[in-house]
Design an enzyme around this catalytic site. Structure first.
Site, PDB file in Angstrom:
ATOM      1  N   GLN A  70       0.835  -1.199  -0.021  1.00  0.00           N
ATOM      2  CA  GLN A  70       0.084   0.008   0.093  1.00  0.00           C
ATOM      3  C   GLN A  70       0.802   1.238   0.064  1.00  0.00           C
ATOM      4  O   GLN A  70       1.655   1.520   0.849  1.00  0.00           O
ATOM      5  CB  GLN A  70      -0.679   0.270   1.176  1.00  0.00           C
ATOM      6  CG  GLN A  70      -1.951   1.330   1.048  1.00  0.00           C
ATOM      7  CD  GLN A  70      -2.710   1.393   2.284  1.00  0.00           C
ATOM      8  OE1 GLN A  70      -2.295   2.237   3.345  1.00  0.00           O
ATOM      9  NE2 GLN A  70      -4.013   1.189   2.236  1.00  0.00           N
ATOM     10  N   CYS A 100      -6.724   7.600   4.626  1.00  0.00           N
ATOM     11  CA  CYS A 100      -5.907   7.846   5.923  1.00  0.00           C
ATOM     12  C   CYS A 100      -6.486   9.198   6.349  1.00  0.00           C
ATOM     13  O   CYS A 100      -6.091   9.984   5.489  1.00  0.00           O
ATOM     14  CB  CYS A 100      -4.649   7.721   5.633  1.00  0.00           C
ATOM     15  SG  CYS A 100      -3.829   8.020   7.025  1.00  0.00           S
ATOM     16  N   LYS A 139      -8.209   2.185  -1.515  1.00  0.00           N
ATOM     17  CA  LYS A 139      -8.835   2.216  -0.136  1.00  0.00           C
ATOM     18  C   LYS A 139      -9.448   3.610   0.151  1.00  0.00           C
ATOM     19  O   LYS A 139      -8.665   4.358   0.096  1.00  0.00           O
ATOM     20  CB  LYS A 139      -7.993   1.820   0.714  1.00  0.00           C
ATOM     21  CG  LYS A 139      -8.541   1.403   1.994  1.00  0.00           C
ATOM     22  CD  LYS A 139      -7.855   0.433   3.250  1.00  0.00           C
ATOM     23  CE  LYS A 139      -8.392   0.025   4.323  1.00  0.00           C
ATOM     24  NZ  LYS A 139      -8.835   0.936   5.401  1.00  0.00           N
ATOM     25  N   GLY A 201     -13.978  -1.561   8.263  1.00  0.00           N
ATOM     26  CA  GLY A 201     -14.717  -0.896   9.298  1.00  0.00           C
ATOM     27  C   GLY A 201     -15.567  -1.609  10.134  1.00  0.00           C
ATOM     28  O   GLY A 201     -16.650  -1.880   9.731  1.00  0.00           O
ATOM     29  N   ASP A 202     -15.171  -1.720  11.448  1.00  0.00           N
ATOM     30  CA  ASP A 202     -16.143  -2.190  12.628  1.00  0.00           C
ATOM     31  C   ASP A 202     -16.558  -3.806  12.186  1.00  0.00           C
ATOM     32  O   ASP A 202     -17.430  -4.248  12.624  1.00  0.00           O
ATOM     33  CB  ASP A 202     -17.277  -1.478  12.541  1.00  0.00           C
ATOM     34  CG  ASP A 202     -16.979  -0.207  13.251  1.00  0.00           C
ATOM     35  OD1 ASP A 202     -16.165   0.072  13.696  1.00  0.00           O
ATOM     36  OD2 ASP A 202     -18.123   0.649  13.424  1.00  0.00           O
TER      37      ASP A 202
END
Length: 305
Positions: A70, A100, A139, A201-202
């Site tokens: 990445q 980010c 991303k 996420g989560d």
């Protein structure tokens, strides 16, 4: 699961995390079933200027496949130069970080700052696609401001620019990691494009994994939950984990010693050691002692005594 010509043994991926996904942690997560491992977020400019510290982040382990690098940056020509230099040839997938939220990244027009500049973001992606010749992924987040929602249009742009797949985190830059993700947001992005979408996420247990998959995503990416719990990959795959936390921590430390000296191990392992104590009886006191530990021996005494 397949994307292009790349086969993944599972659709549960390890997220790239700065200061976390070094070669040893990736090897540990691969052991527990991660379908894709990724380097930490790496500065493309650092590679361009031949930074020794940055290049060390490209270290991989034997059998790491498929593997992702990445990169973050904001200058298309720098991305192109790094790709053509051969520095990242060892990797199967190039992921571009456009999500980010860290202030030091954003202030340079990188990471989630690119959510405000579709034109530049598209130029970066298309440049990488043309120069790389292997799958390129992106991303990104829902938007920049607290109430922004550019996800569907940004996803379409990524597809138009040639991305092979995208990873979507349904929070804005301003939200960072606060609040809860909305799985309906995932579904909307999935329906907006024809390329695979990976959820980020989560996703912390089987329930949230199933909720994400129900939106139509092709896979999920596990980030913070894997810290202190690398066995999450096996658990989500429905496999029994026969190791306890101490055994997992010992394995992690063993792998670390394959790649780093004692001083580096102390710095790297401390963050993980703190997480390995979560939920333990006496965990608060252990974390206090780990936080002030001066060497790996002191950390071991806390974890393994």
């Amino acid at each position: 699961m397949d994307i292009g010509n790349i086969h993944f043994d599972s659709n549960i991926f390890l997220a790239p995390m700065a200061g976390v996904t070094d070669v040893s942690f990736r090897k540990l997560c691969k052991f527990f079933g991660a379908g894709l491992t990724s380097t930490e977020m790496i500065s493309v400019k650092g590679l361009f200027y031949d930074s020794k510290k940055t290049k060390e982040m490209l270290t991989t382990f034997e059998g790491e496949s498929p593997k992702c690098v990445q990169l973050f940056g904001h200058e298309p020509k720098i991305f192109e130069a790094v790709i053509k230099s051969g520095a990242i040839d060892n990797f199967d997938i190039l992921d571009i970080n456009m999500g980010c939220p860290a202030p030091k990244i954003v202030k340079n027009g990188e990471g989630s700052a690119l959510l405000k500049d579709f034109k530049l973001a598209e130029e970066i992606i298309s440049t990488c696609v043309k120069a790389w010749g292997k799958p390129v992924s992106v991303k990104f987040r829902k938007g920049y401001g607290a109430h922004d929602d550019v996800a569907k249009e940004f996803a379409k742009m990524c597809e138009r620019a040639g991305a092979s797949f995208i990873t979507y985190h349904p929070r804005t830059k301003e939200q960072a990691y606060s609040g809860q993700v909305d799985f309906d947001d995932l579904k909307a992005v999935v329906q907006a494009v024809n390329i695979p979408v990976i959820a980020s996420g989560d996703i912390v247990d089987k329930e949230t994994f199933n909720k994400a998959i129900a939106t139509g995503v092709k896979g999920v990416m596990i980030g913070r939950k894997a810290v202190g719990c690398p066995e999450i990959f096996s658990l989500l795959l429905g496999k029994d984990v026969k190791m306890n936390k101490e055994e997992i921590a010992r394995l992690h430390l063993k792998i670390l010693r394959e790649y780093y000296g004692e001083k580096d191990i102390t710095n790297i392992f401390k963050r993980h050691a703190l997480s390995y104590t979560l939920g333990e009886s006496g965990g608060v006191e252990k974390r206090k002692r780990i936080a002030v530990a001066k060497n790996i021996k002191e950390i071991e005494e806390v974890l393994f005594s």
